[in-house]
Design an enzyme around this catalytic site. Structure first.
Site: not given
Ligand SMILES: NC(=O)c1ccc[n+]([C@@H]2O[C@H](COP(=O)([O-])OP(=O)(O)OC[C@H]3O[C@@H](n4cnc5c(N)ncnc54)[C@H](O)[C@@H]3O)[C@@H](O)[C@H]2O)c1
Length: 293
Positions: A121, A142, A154, A192
């Site tokens: 993000s 993204h 994005e 963001n």
């Molecule tokens: N939440 C949002 O609104 C949003 C929107 C756009 C982008 N993002 C981005 O997407 C990414 C994930 O966010 P999310 O909201 O899904 O988080 P989340 O906490 O729901 O999920 C993250 C996942 O990553 C896994 N993980 C951690 N370390 C790992 C590893 N070494 N190998 C494999 N898996 C691993 C965790 O076990 C977890 O299941 C981040 O970079 C975040 O910035 C989030």
């Protein structure tokens, strides 16, 4: 010239990884889902199954498409299970150390031609690319949350991203029926950079006692015509992710206007991460979400 993408590996089976896997499978891609444990992968697959079943019961998706999509998504318990993927999208926790470690383990397993993308993000695509063996085949894709619903993606090039990689990513995202905006590689890109300071300000508004959770969310829904209040949205994004993005903005742009609100820091330290942990600015453990302040 573009690479033909037929298969997509997803690293991280959290809210974003599951959404990405779901839309890719619905578009006909062969999908492999990886996370740190098989339990997390299984939980992710169950979430996807539940989401698709809801779409079928509300007549938004034919049953055949649900079963076809589910048959296209397979668990990938090890990085080696991603070896034959044309594109791998990393959607793991928003933490640069975690992402760098993933690339170190993942890159040797991948086909040299594979494109590696991150769903970060906020983090620098150029810096993340430098932790891989293929900066020219690395790009930011993204997606927005929830992935199946939100139209925007994005695309962010790092300094070394080749045009072929960009064009392949562009074609892939268009095939998911999403709209692309191109952002330059600056902290938190476009969405963001604008959204998170607004959410952080809403948390300051709560912290300083200007309004309650309910007052702040109602004010922005009815007073600014936002579909969701900023505190509800923060819970939806995940408060750990919100804090990481504010920290990246604060560090990357060196401007005190981006300092994360101490109340946000405290909630994350308490493990109150929003909907995904059952409690954030609202408590989600009962029938309906209840404001906590
Ligand atoms: N939440 C949002 O609104 C949003 C929107 C756009 C982008 N993002 C981005 O997407 C990414 C994930 O966010 P999310 O909201 O899904 O988080 P989340 O906490 O729901 O999920 C993250 C996942 O990553 C896994 N993980 C951690 N370390 C790992 C590893 N070494 N190998 C494999 N898996 C691993 C965790 O076990 C977890 O299941 C981040 O970079 C975040 O910035 C989030």
């Amino acid at each position: 010239m573009t690479s033909t993408i037929r298969s997509v590996g997803v690293v991280g089976a959290g809210q974003m990884g599951c959404g990405i896997a779901q839309v890719c499978a619905l578009a006909g891609y062969d999908v492999r889902l990886h996370d740190v444990t098989t339990e997390r992968i299984e939980a992710g697959l169950a979430t996807i199954n539940g989401n698709l079943a809801r779409q079928v019961s509300s007549a938004k998706l034919p049953e055949e498409e649900r079963s076809k999509a589910l048959s296209l998504i397979k668990a990938a318990p090890t990085m080696d299970d991603l070896a034959s993927m044309d594109l791998v999208i990393e959607a793991a926790t928003e933490d640069e150390t975690v992402k760098r470690k993933i690339y170190q383990q993942l890159c040797p397993a991948l086909n040299p031609e594979a494109i590696l993308a991150t769903n970060t993000s906020s983090l620098s695509i150029t810096r993340l690319a430098s932790a891989t063996d293929r900066p020219e085949r690395f790009i930011g894709i993204h997606f927005m949350n929830p992935v199946p619903v939100m139209k925007l993606v994005e695309l962010v090039r790092g300094i070394a991203t080749e045009d072929e990689t960009f064009q392949s990513a562009n074609k892939f995202v268009a095939s998911l029926d999403k709209t692309i905006t191109v952002a330059e590689d600056f902290p938190a890109f476009i969405v963001n950079r604008i959204l998170l300071p607004m959410i952080n300000e809403a948390i300051y508004t709560l912290y300083e006692g200007v309004g309650t959770v309910e007052a702040i969310d109602t004010a922005m829904k009815l007073g600014a015509n936002h579909p969701m209040g900023p505190l509800q949205l923060a819970d939806f994004i995940g408060l750990d992710t919100c804090l990481s993005i504010m920290q990246v903005l604060y560090d990357g742009l060196a401007d005190s206007k981006y300092r994360p609100c101490p109340l946000l820091v405290k909630y994350v330290e308490a493990g109150w991460l929003g909907r995904k942990s059952g409690r954030g600015f609202y408590d989600y453990r009962g029938e309906v979400p209840v404001p906590t302040r």
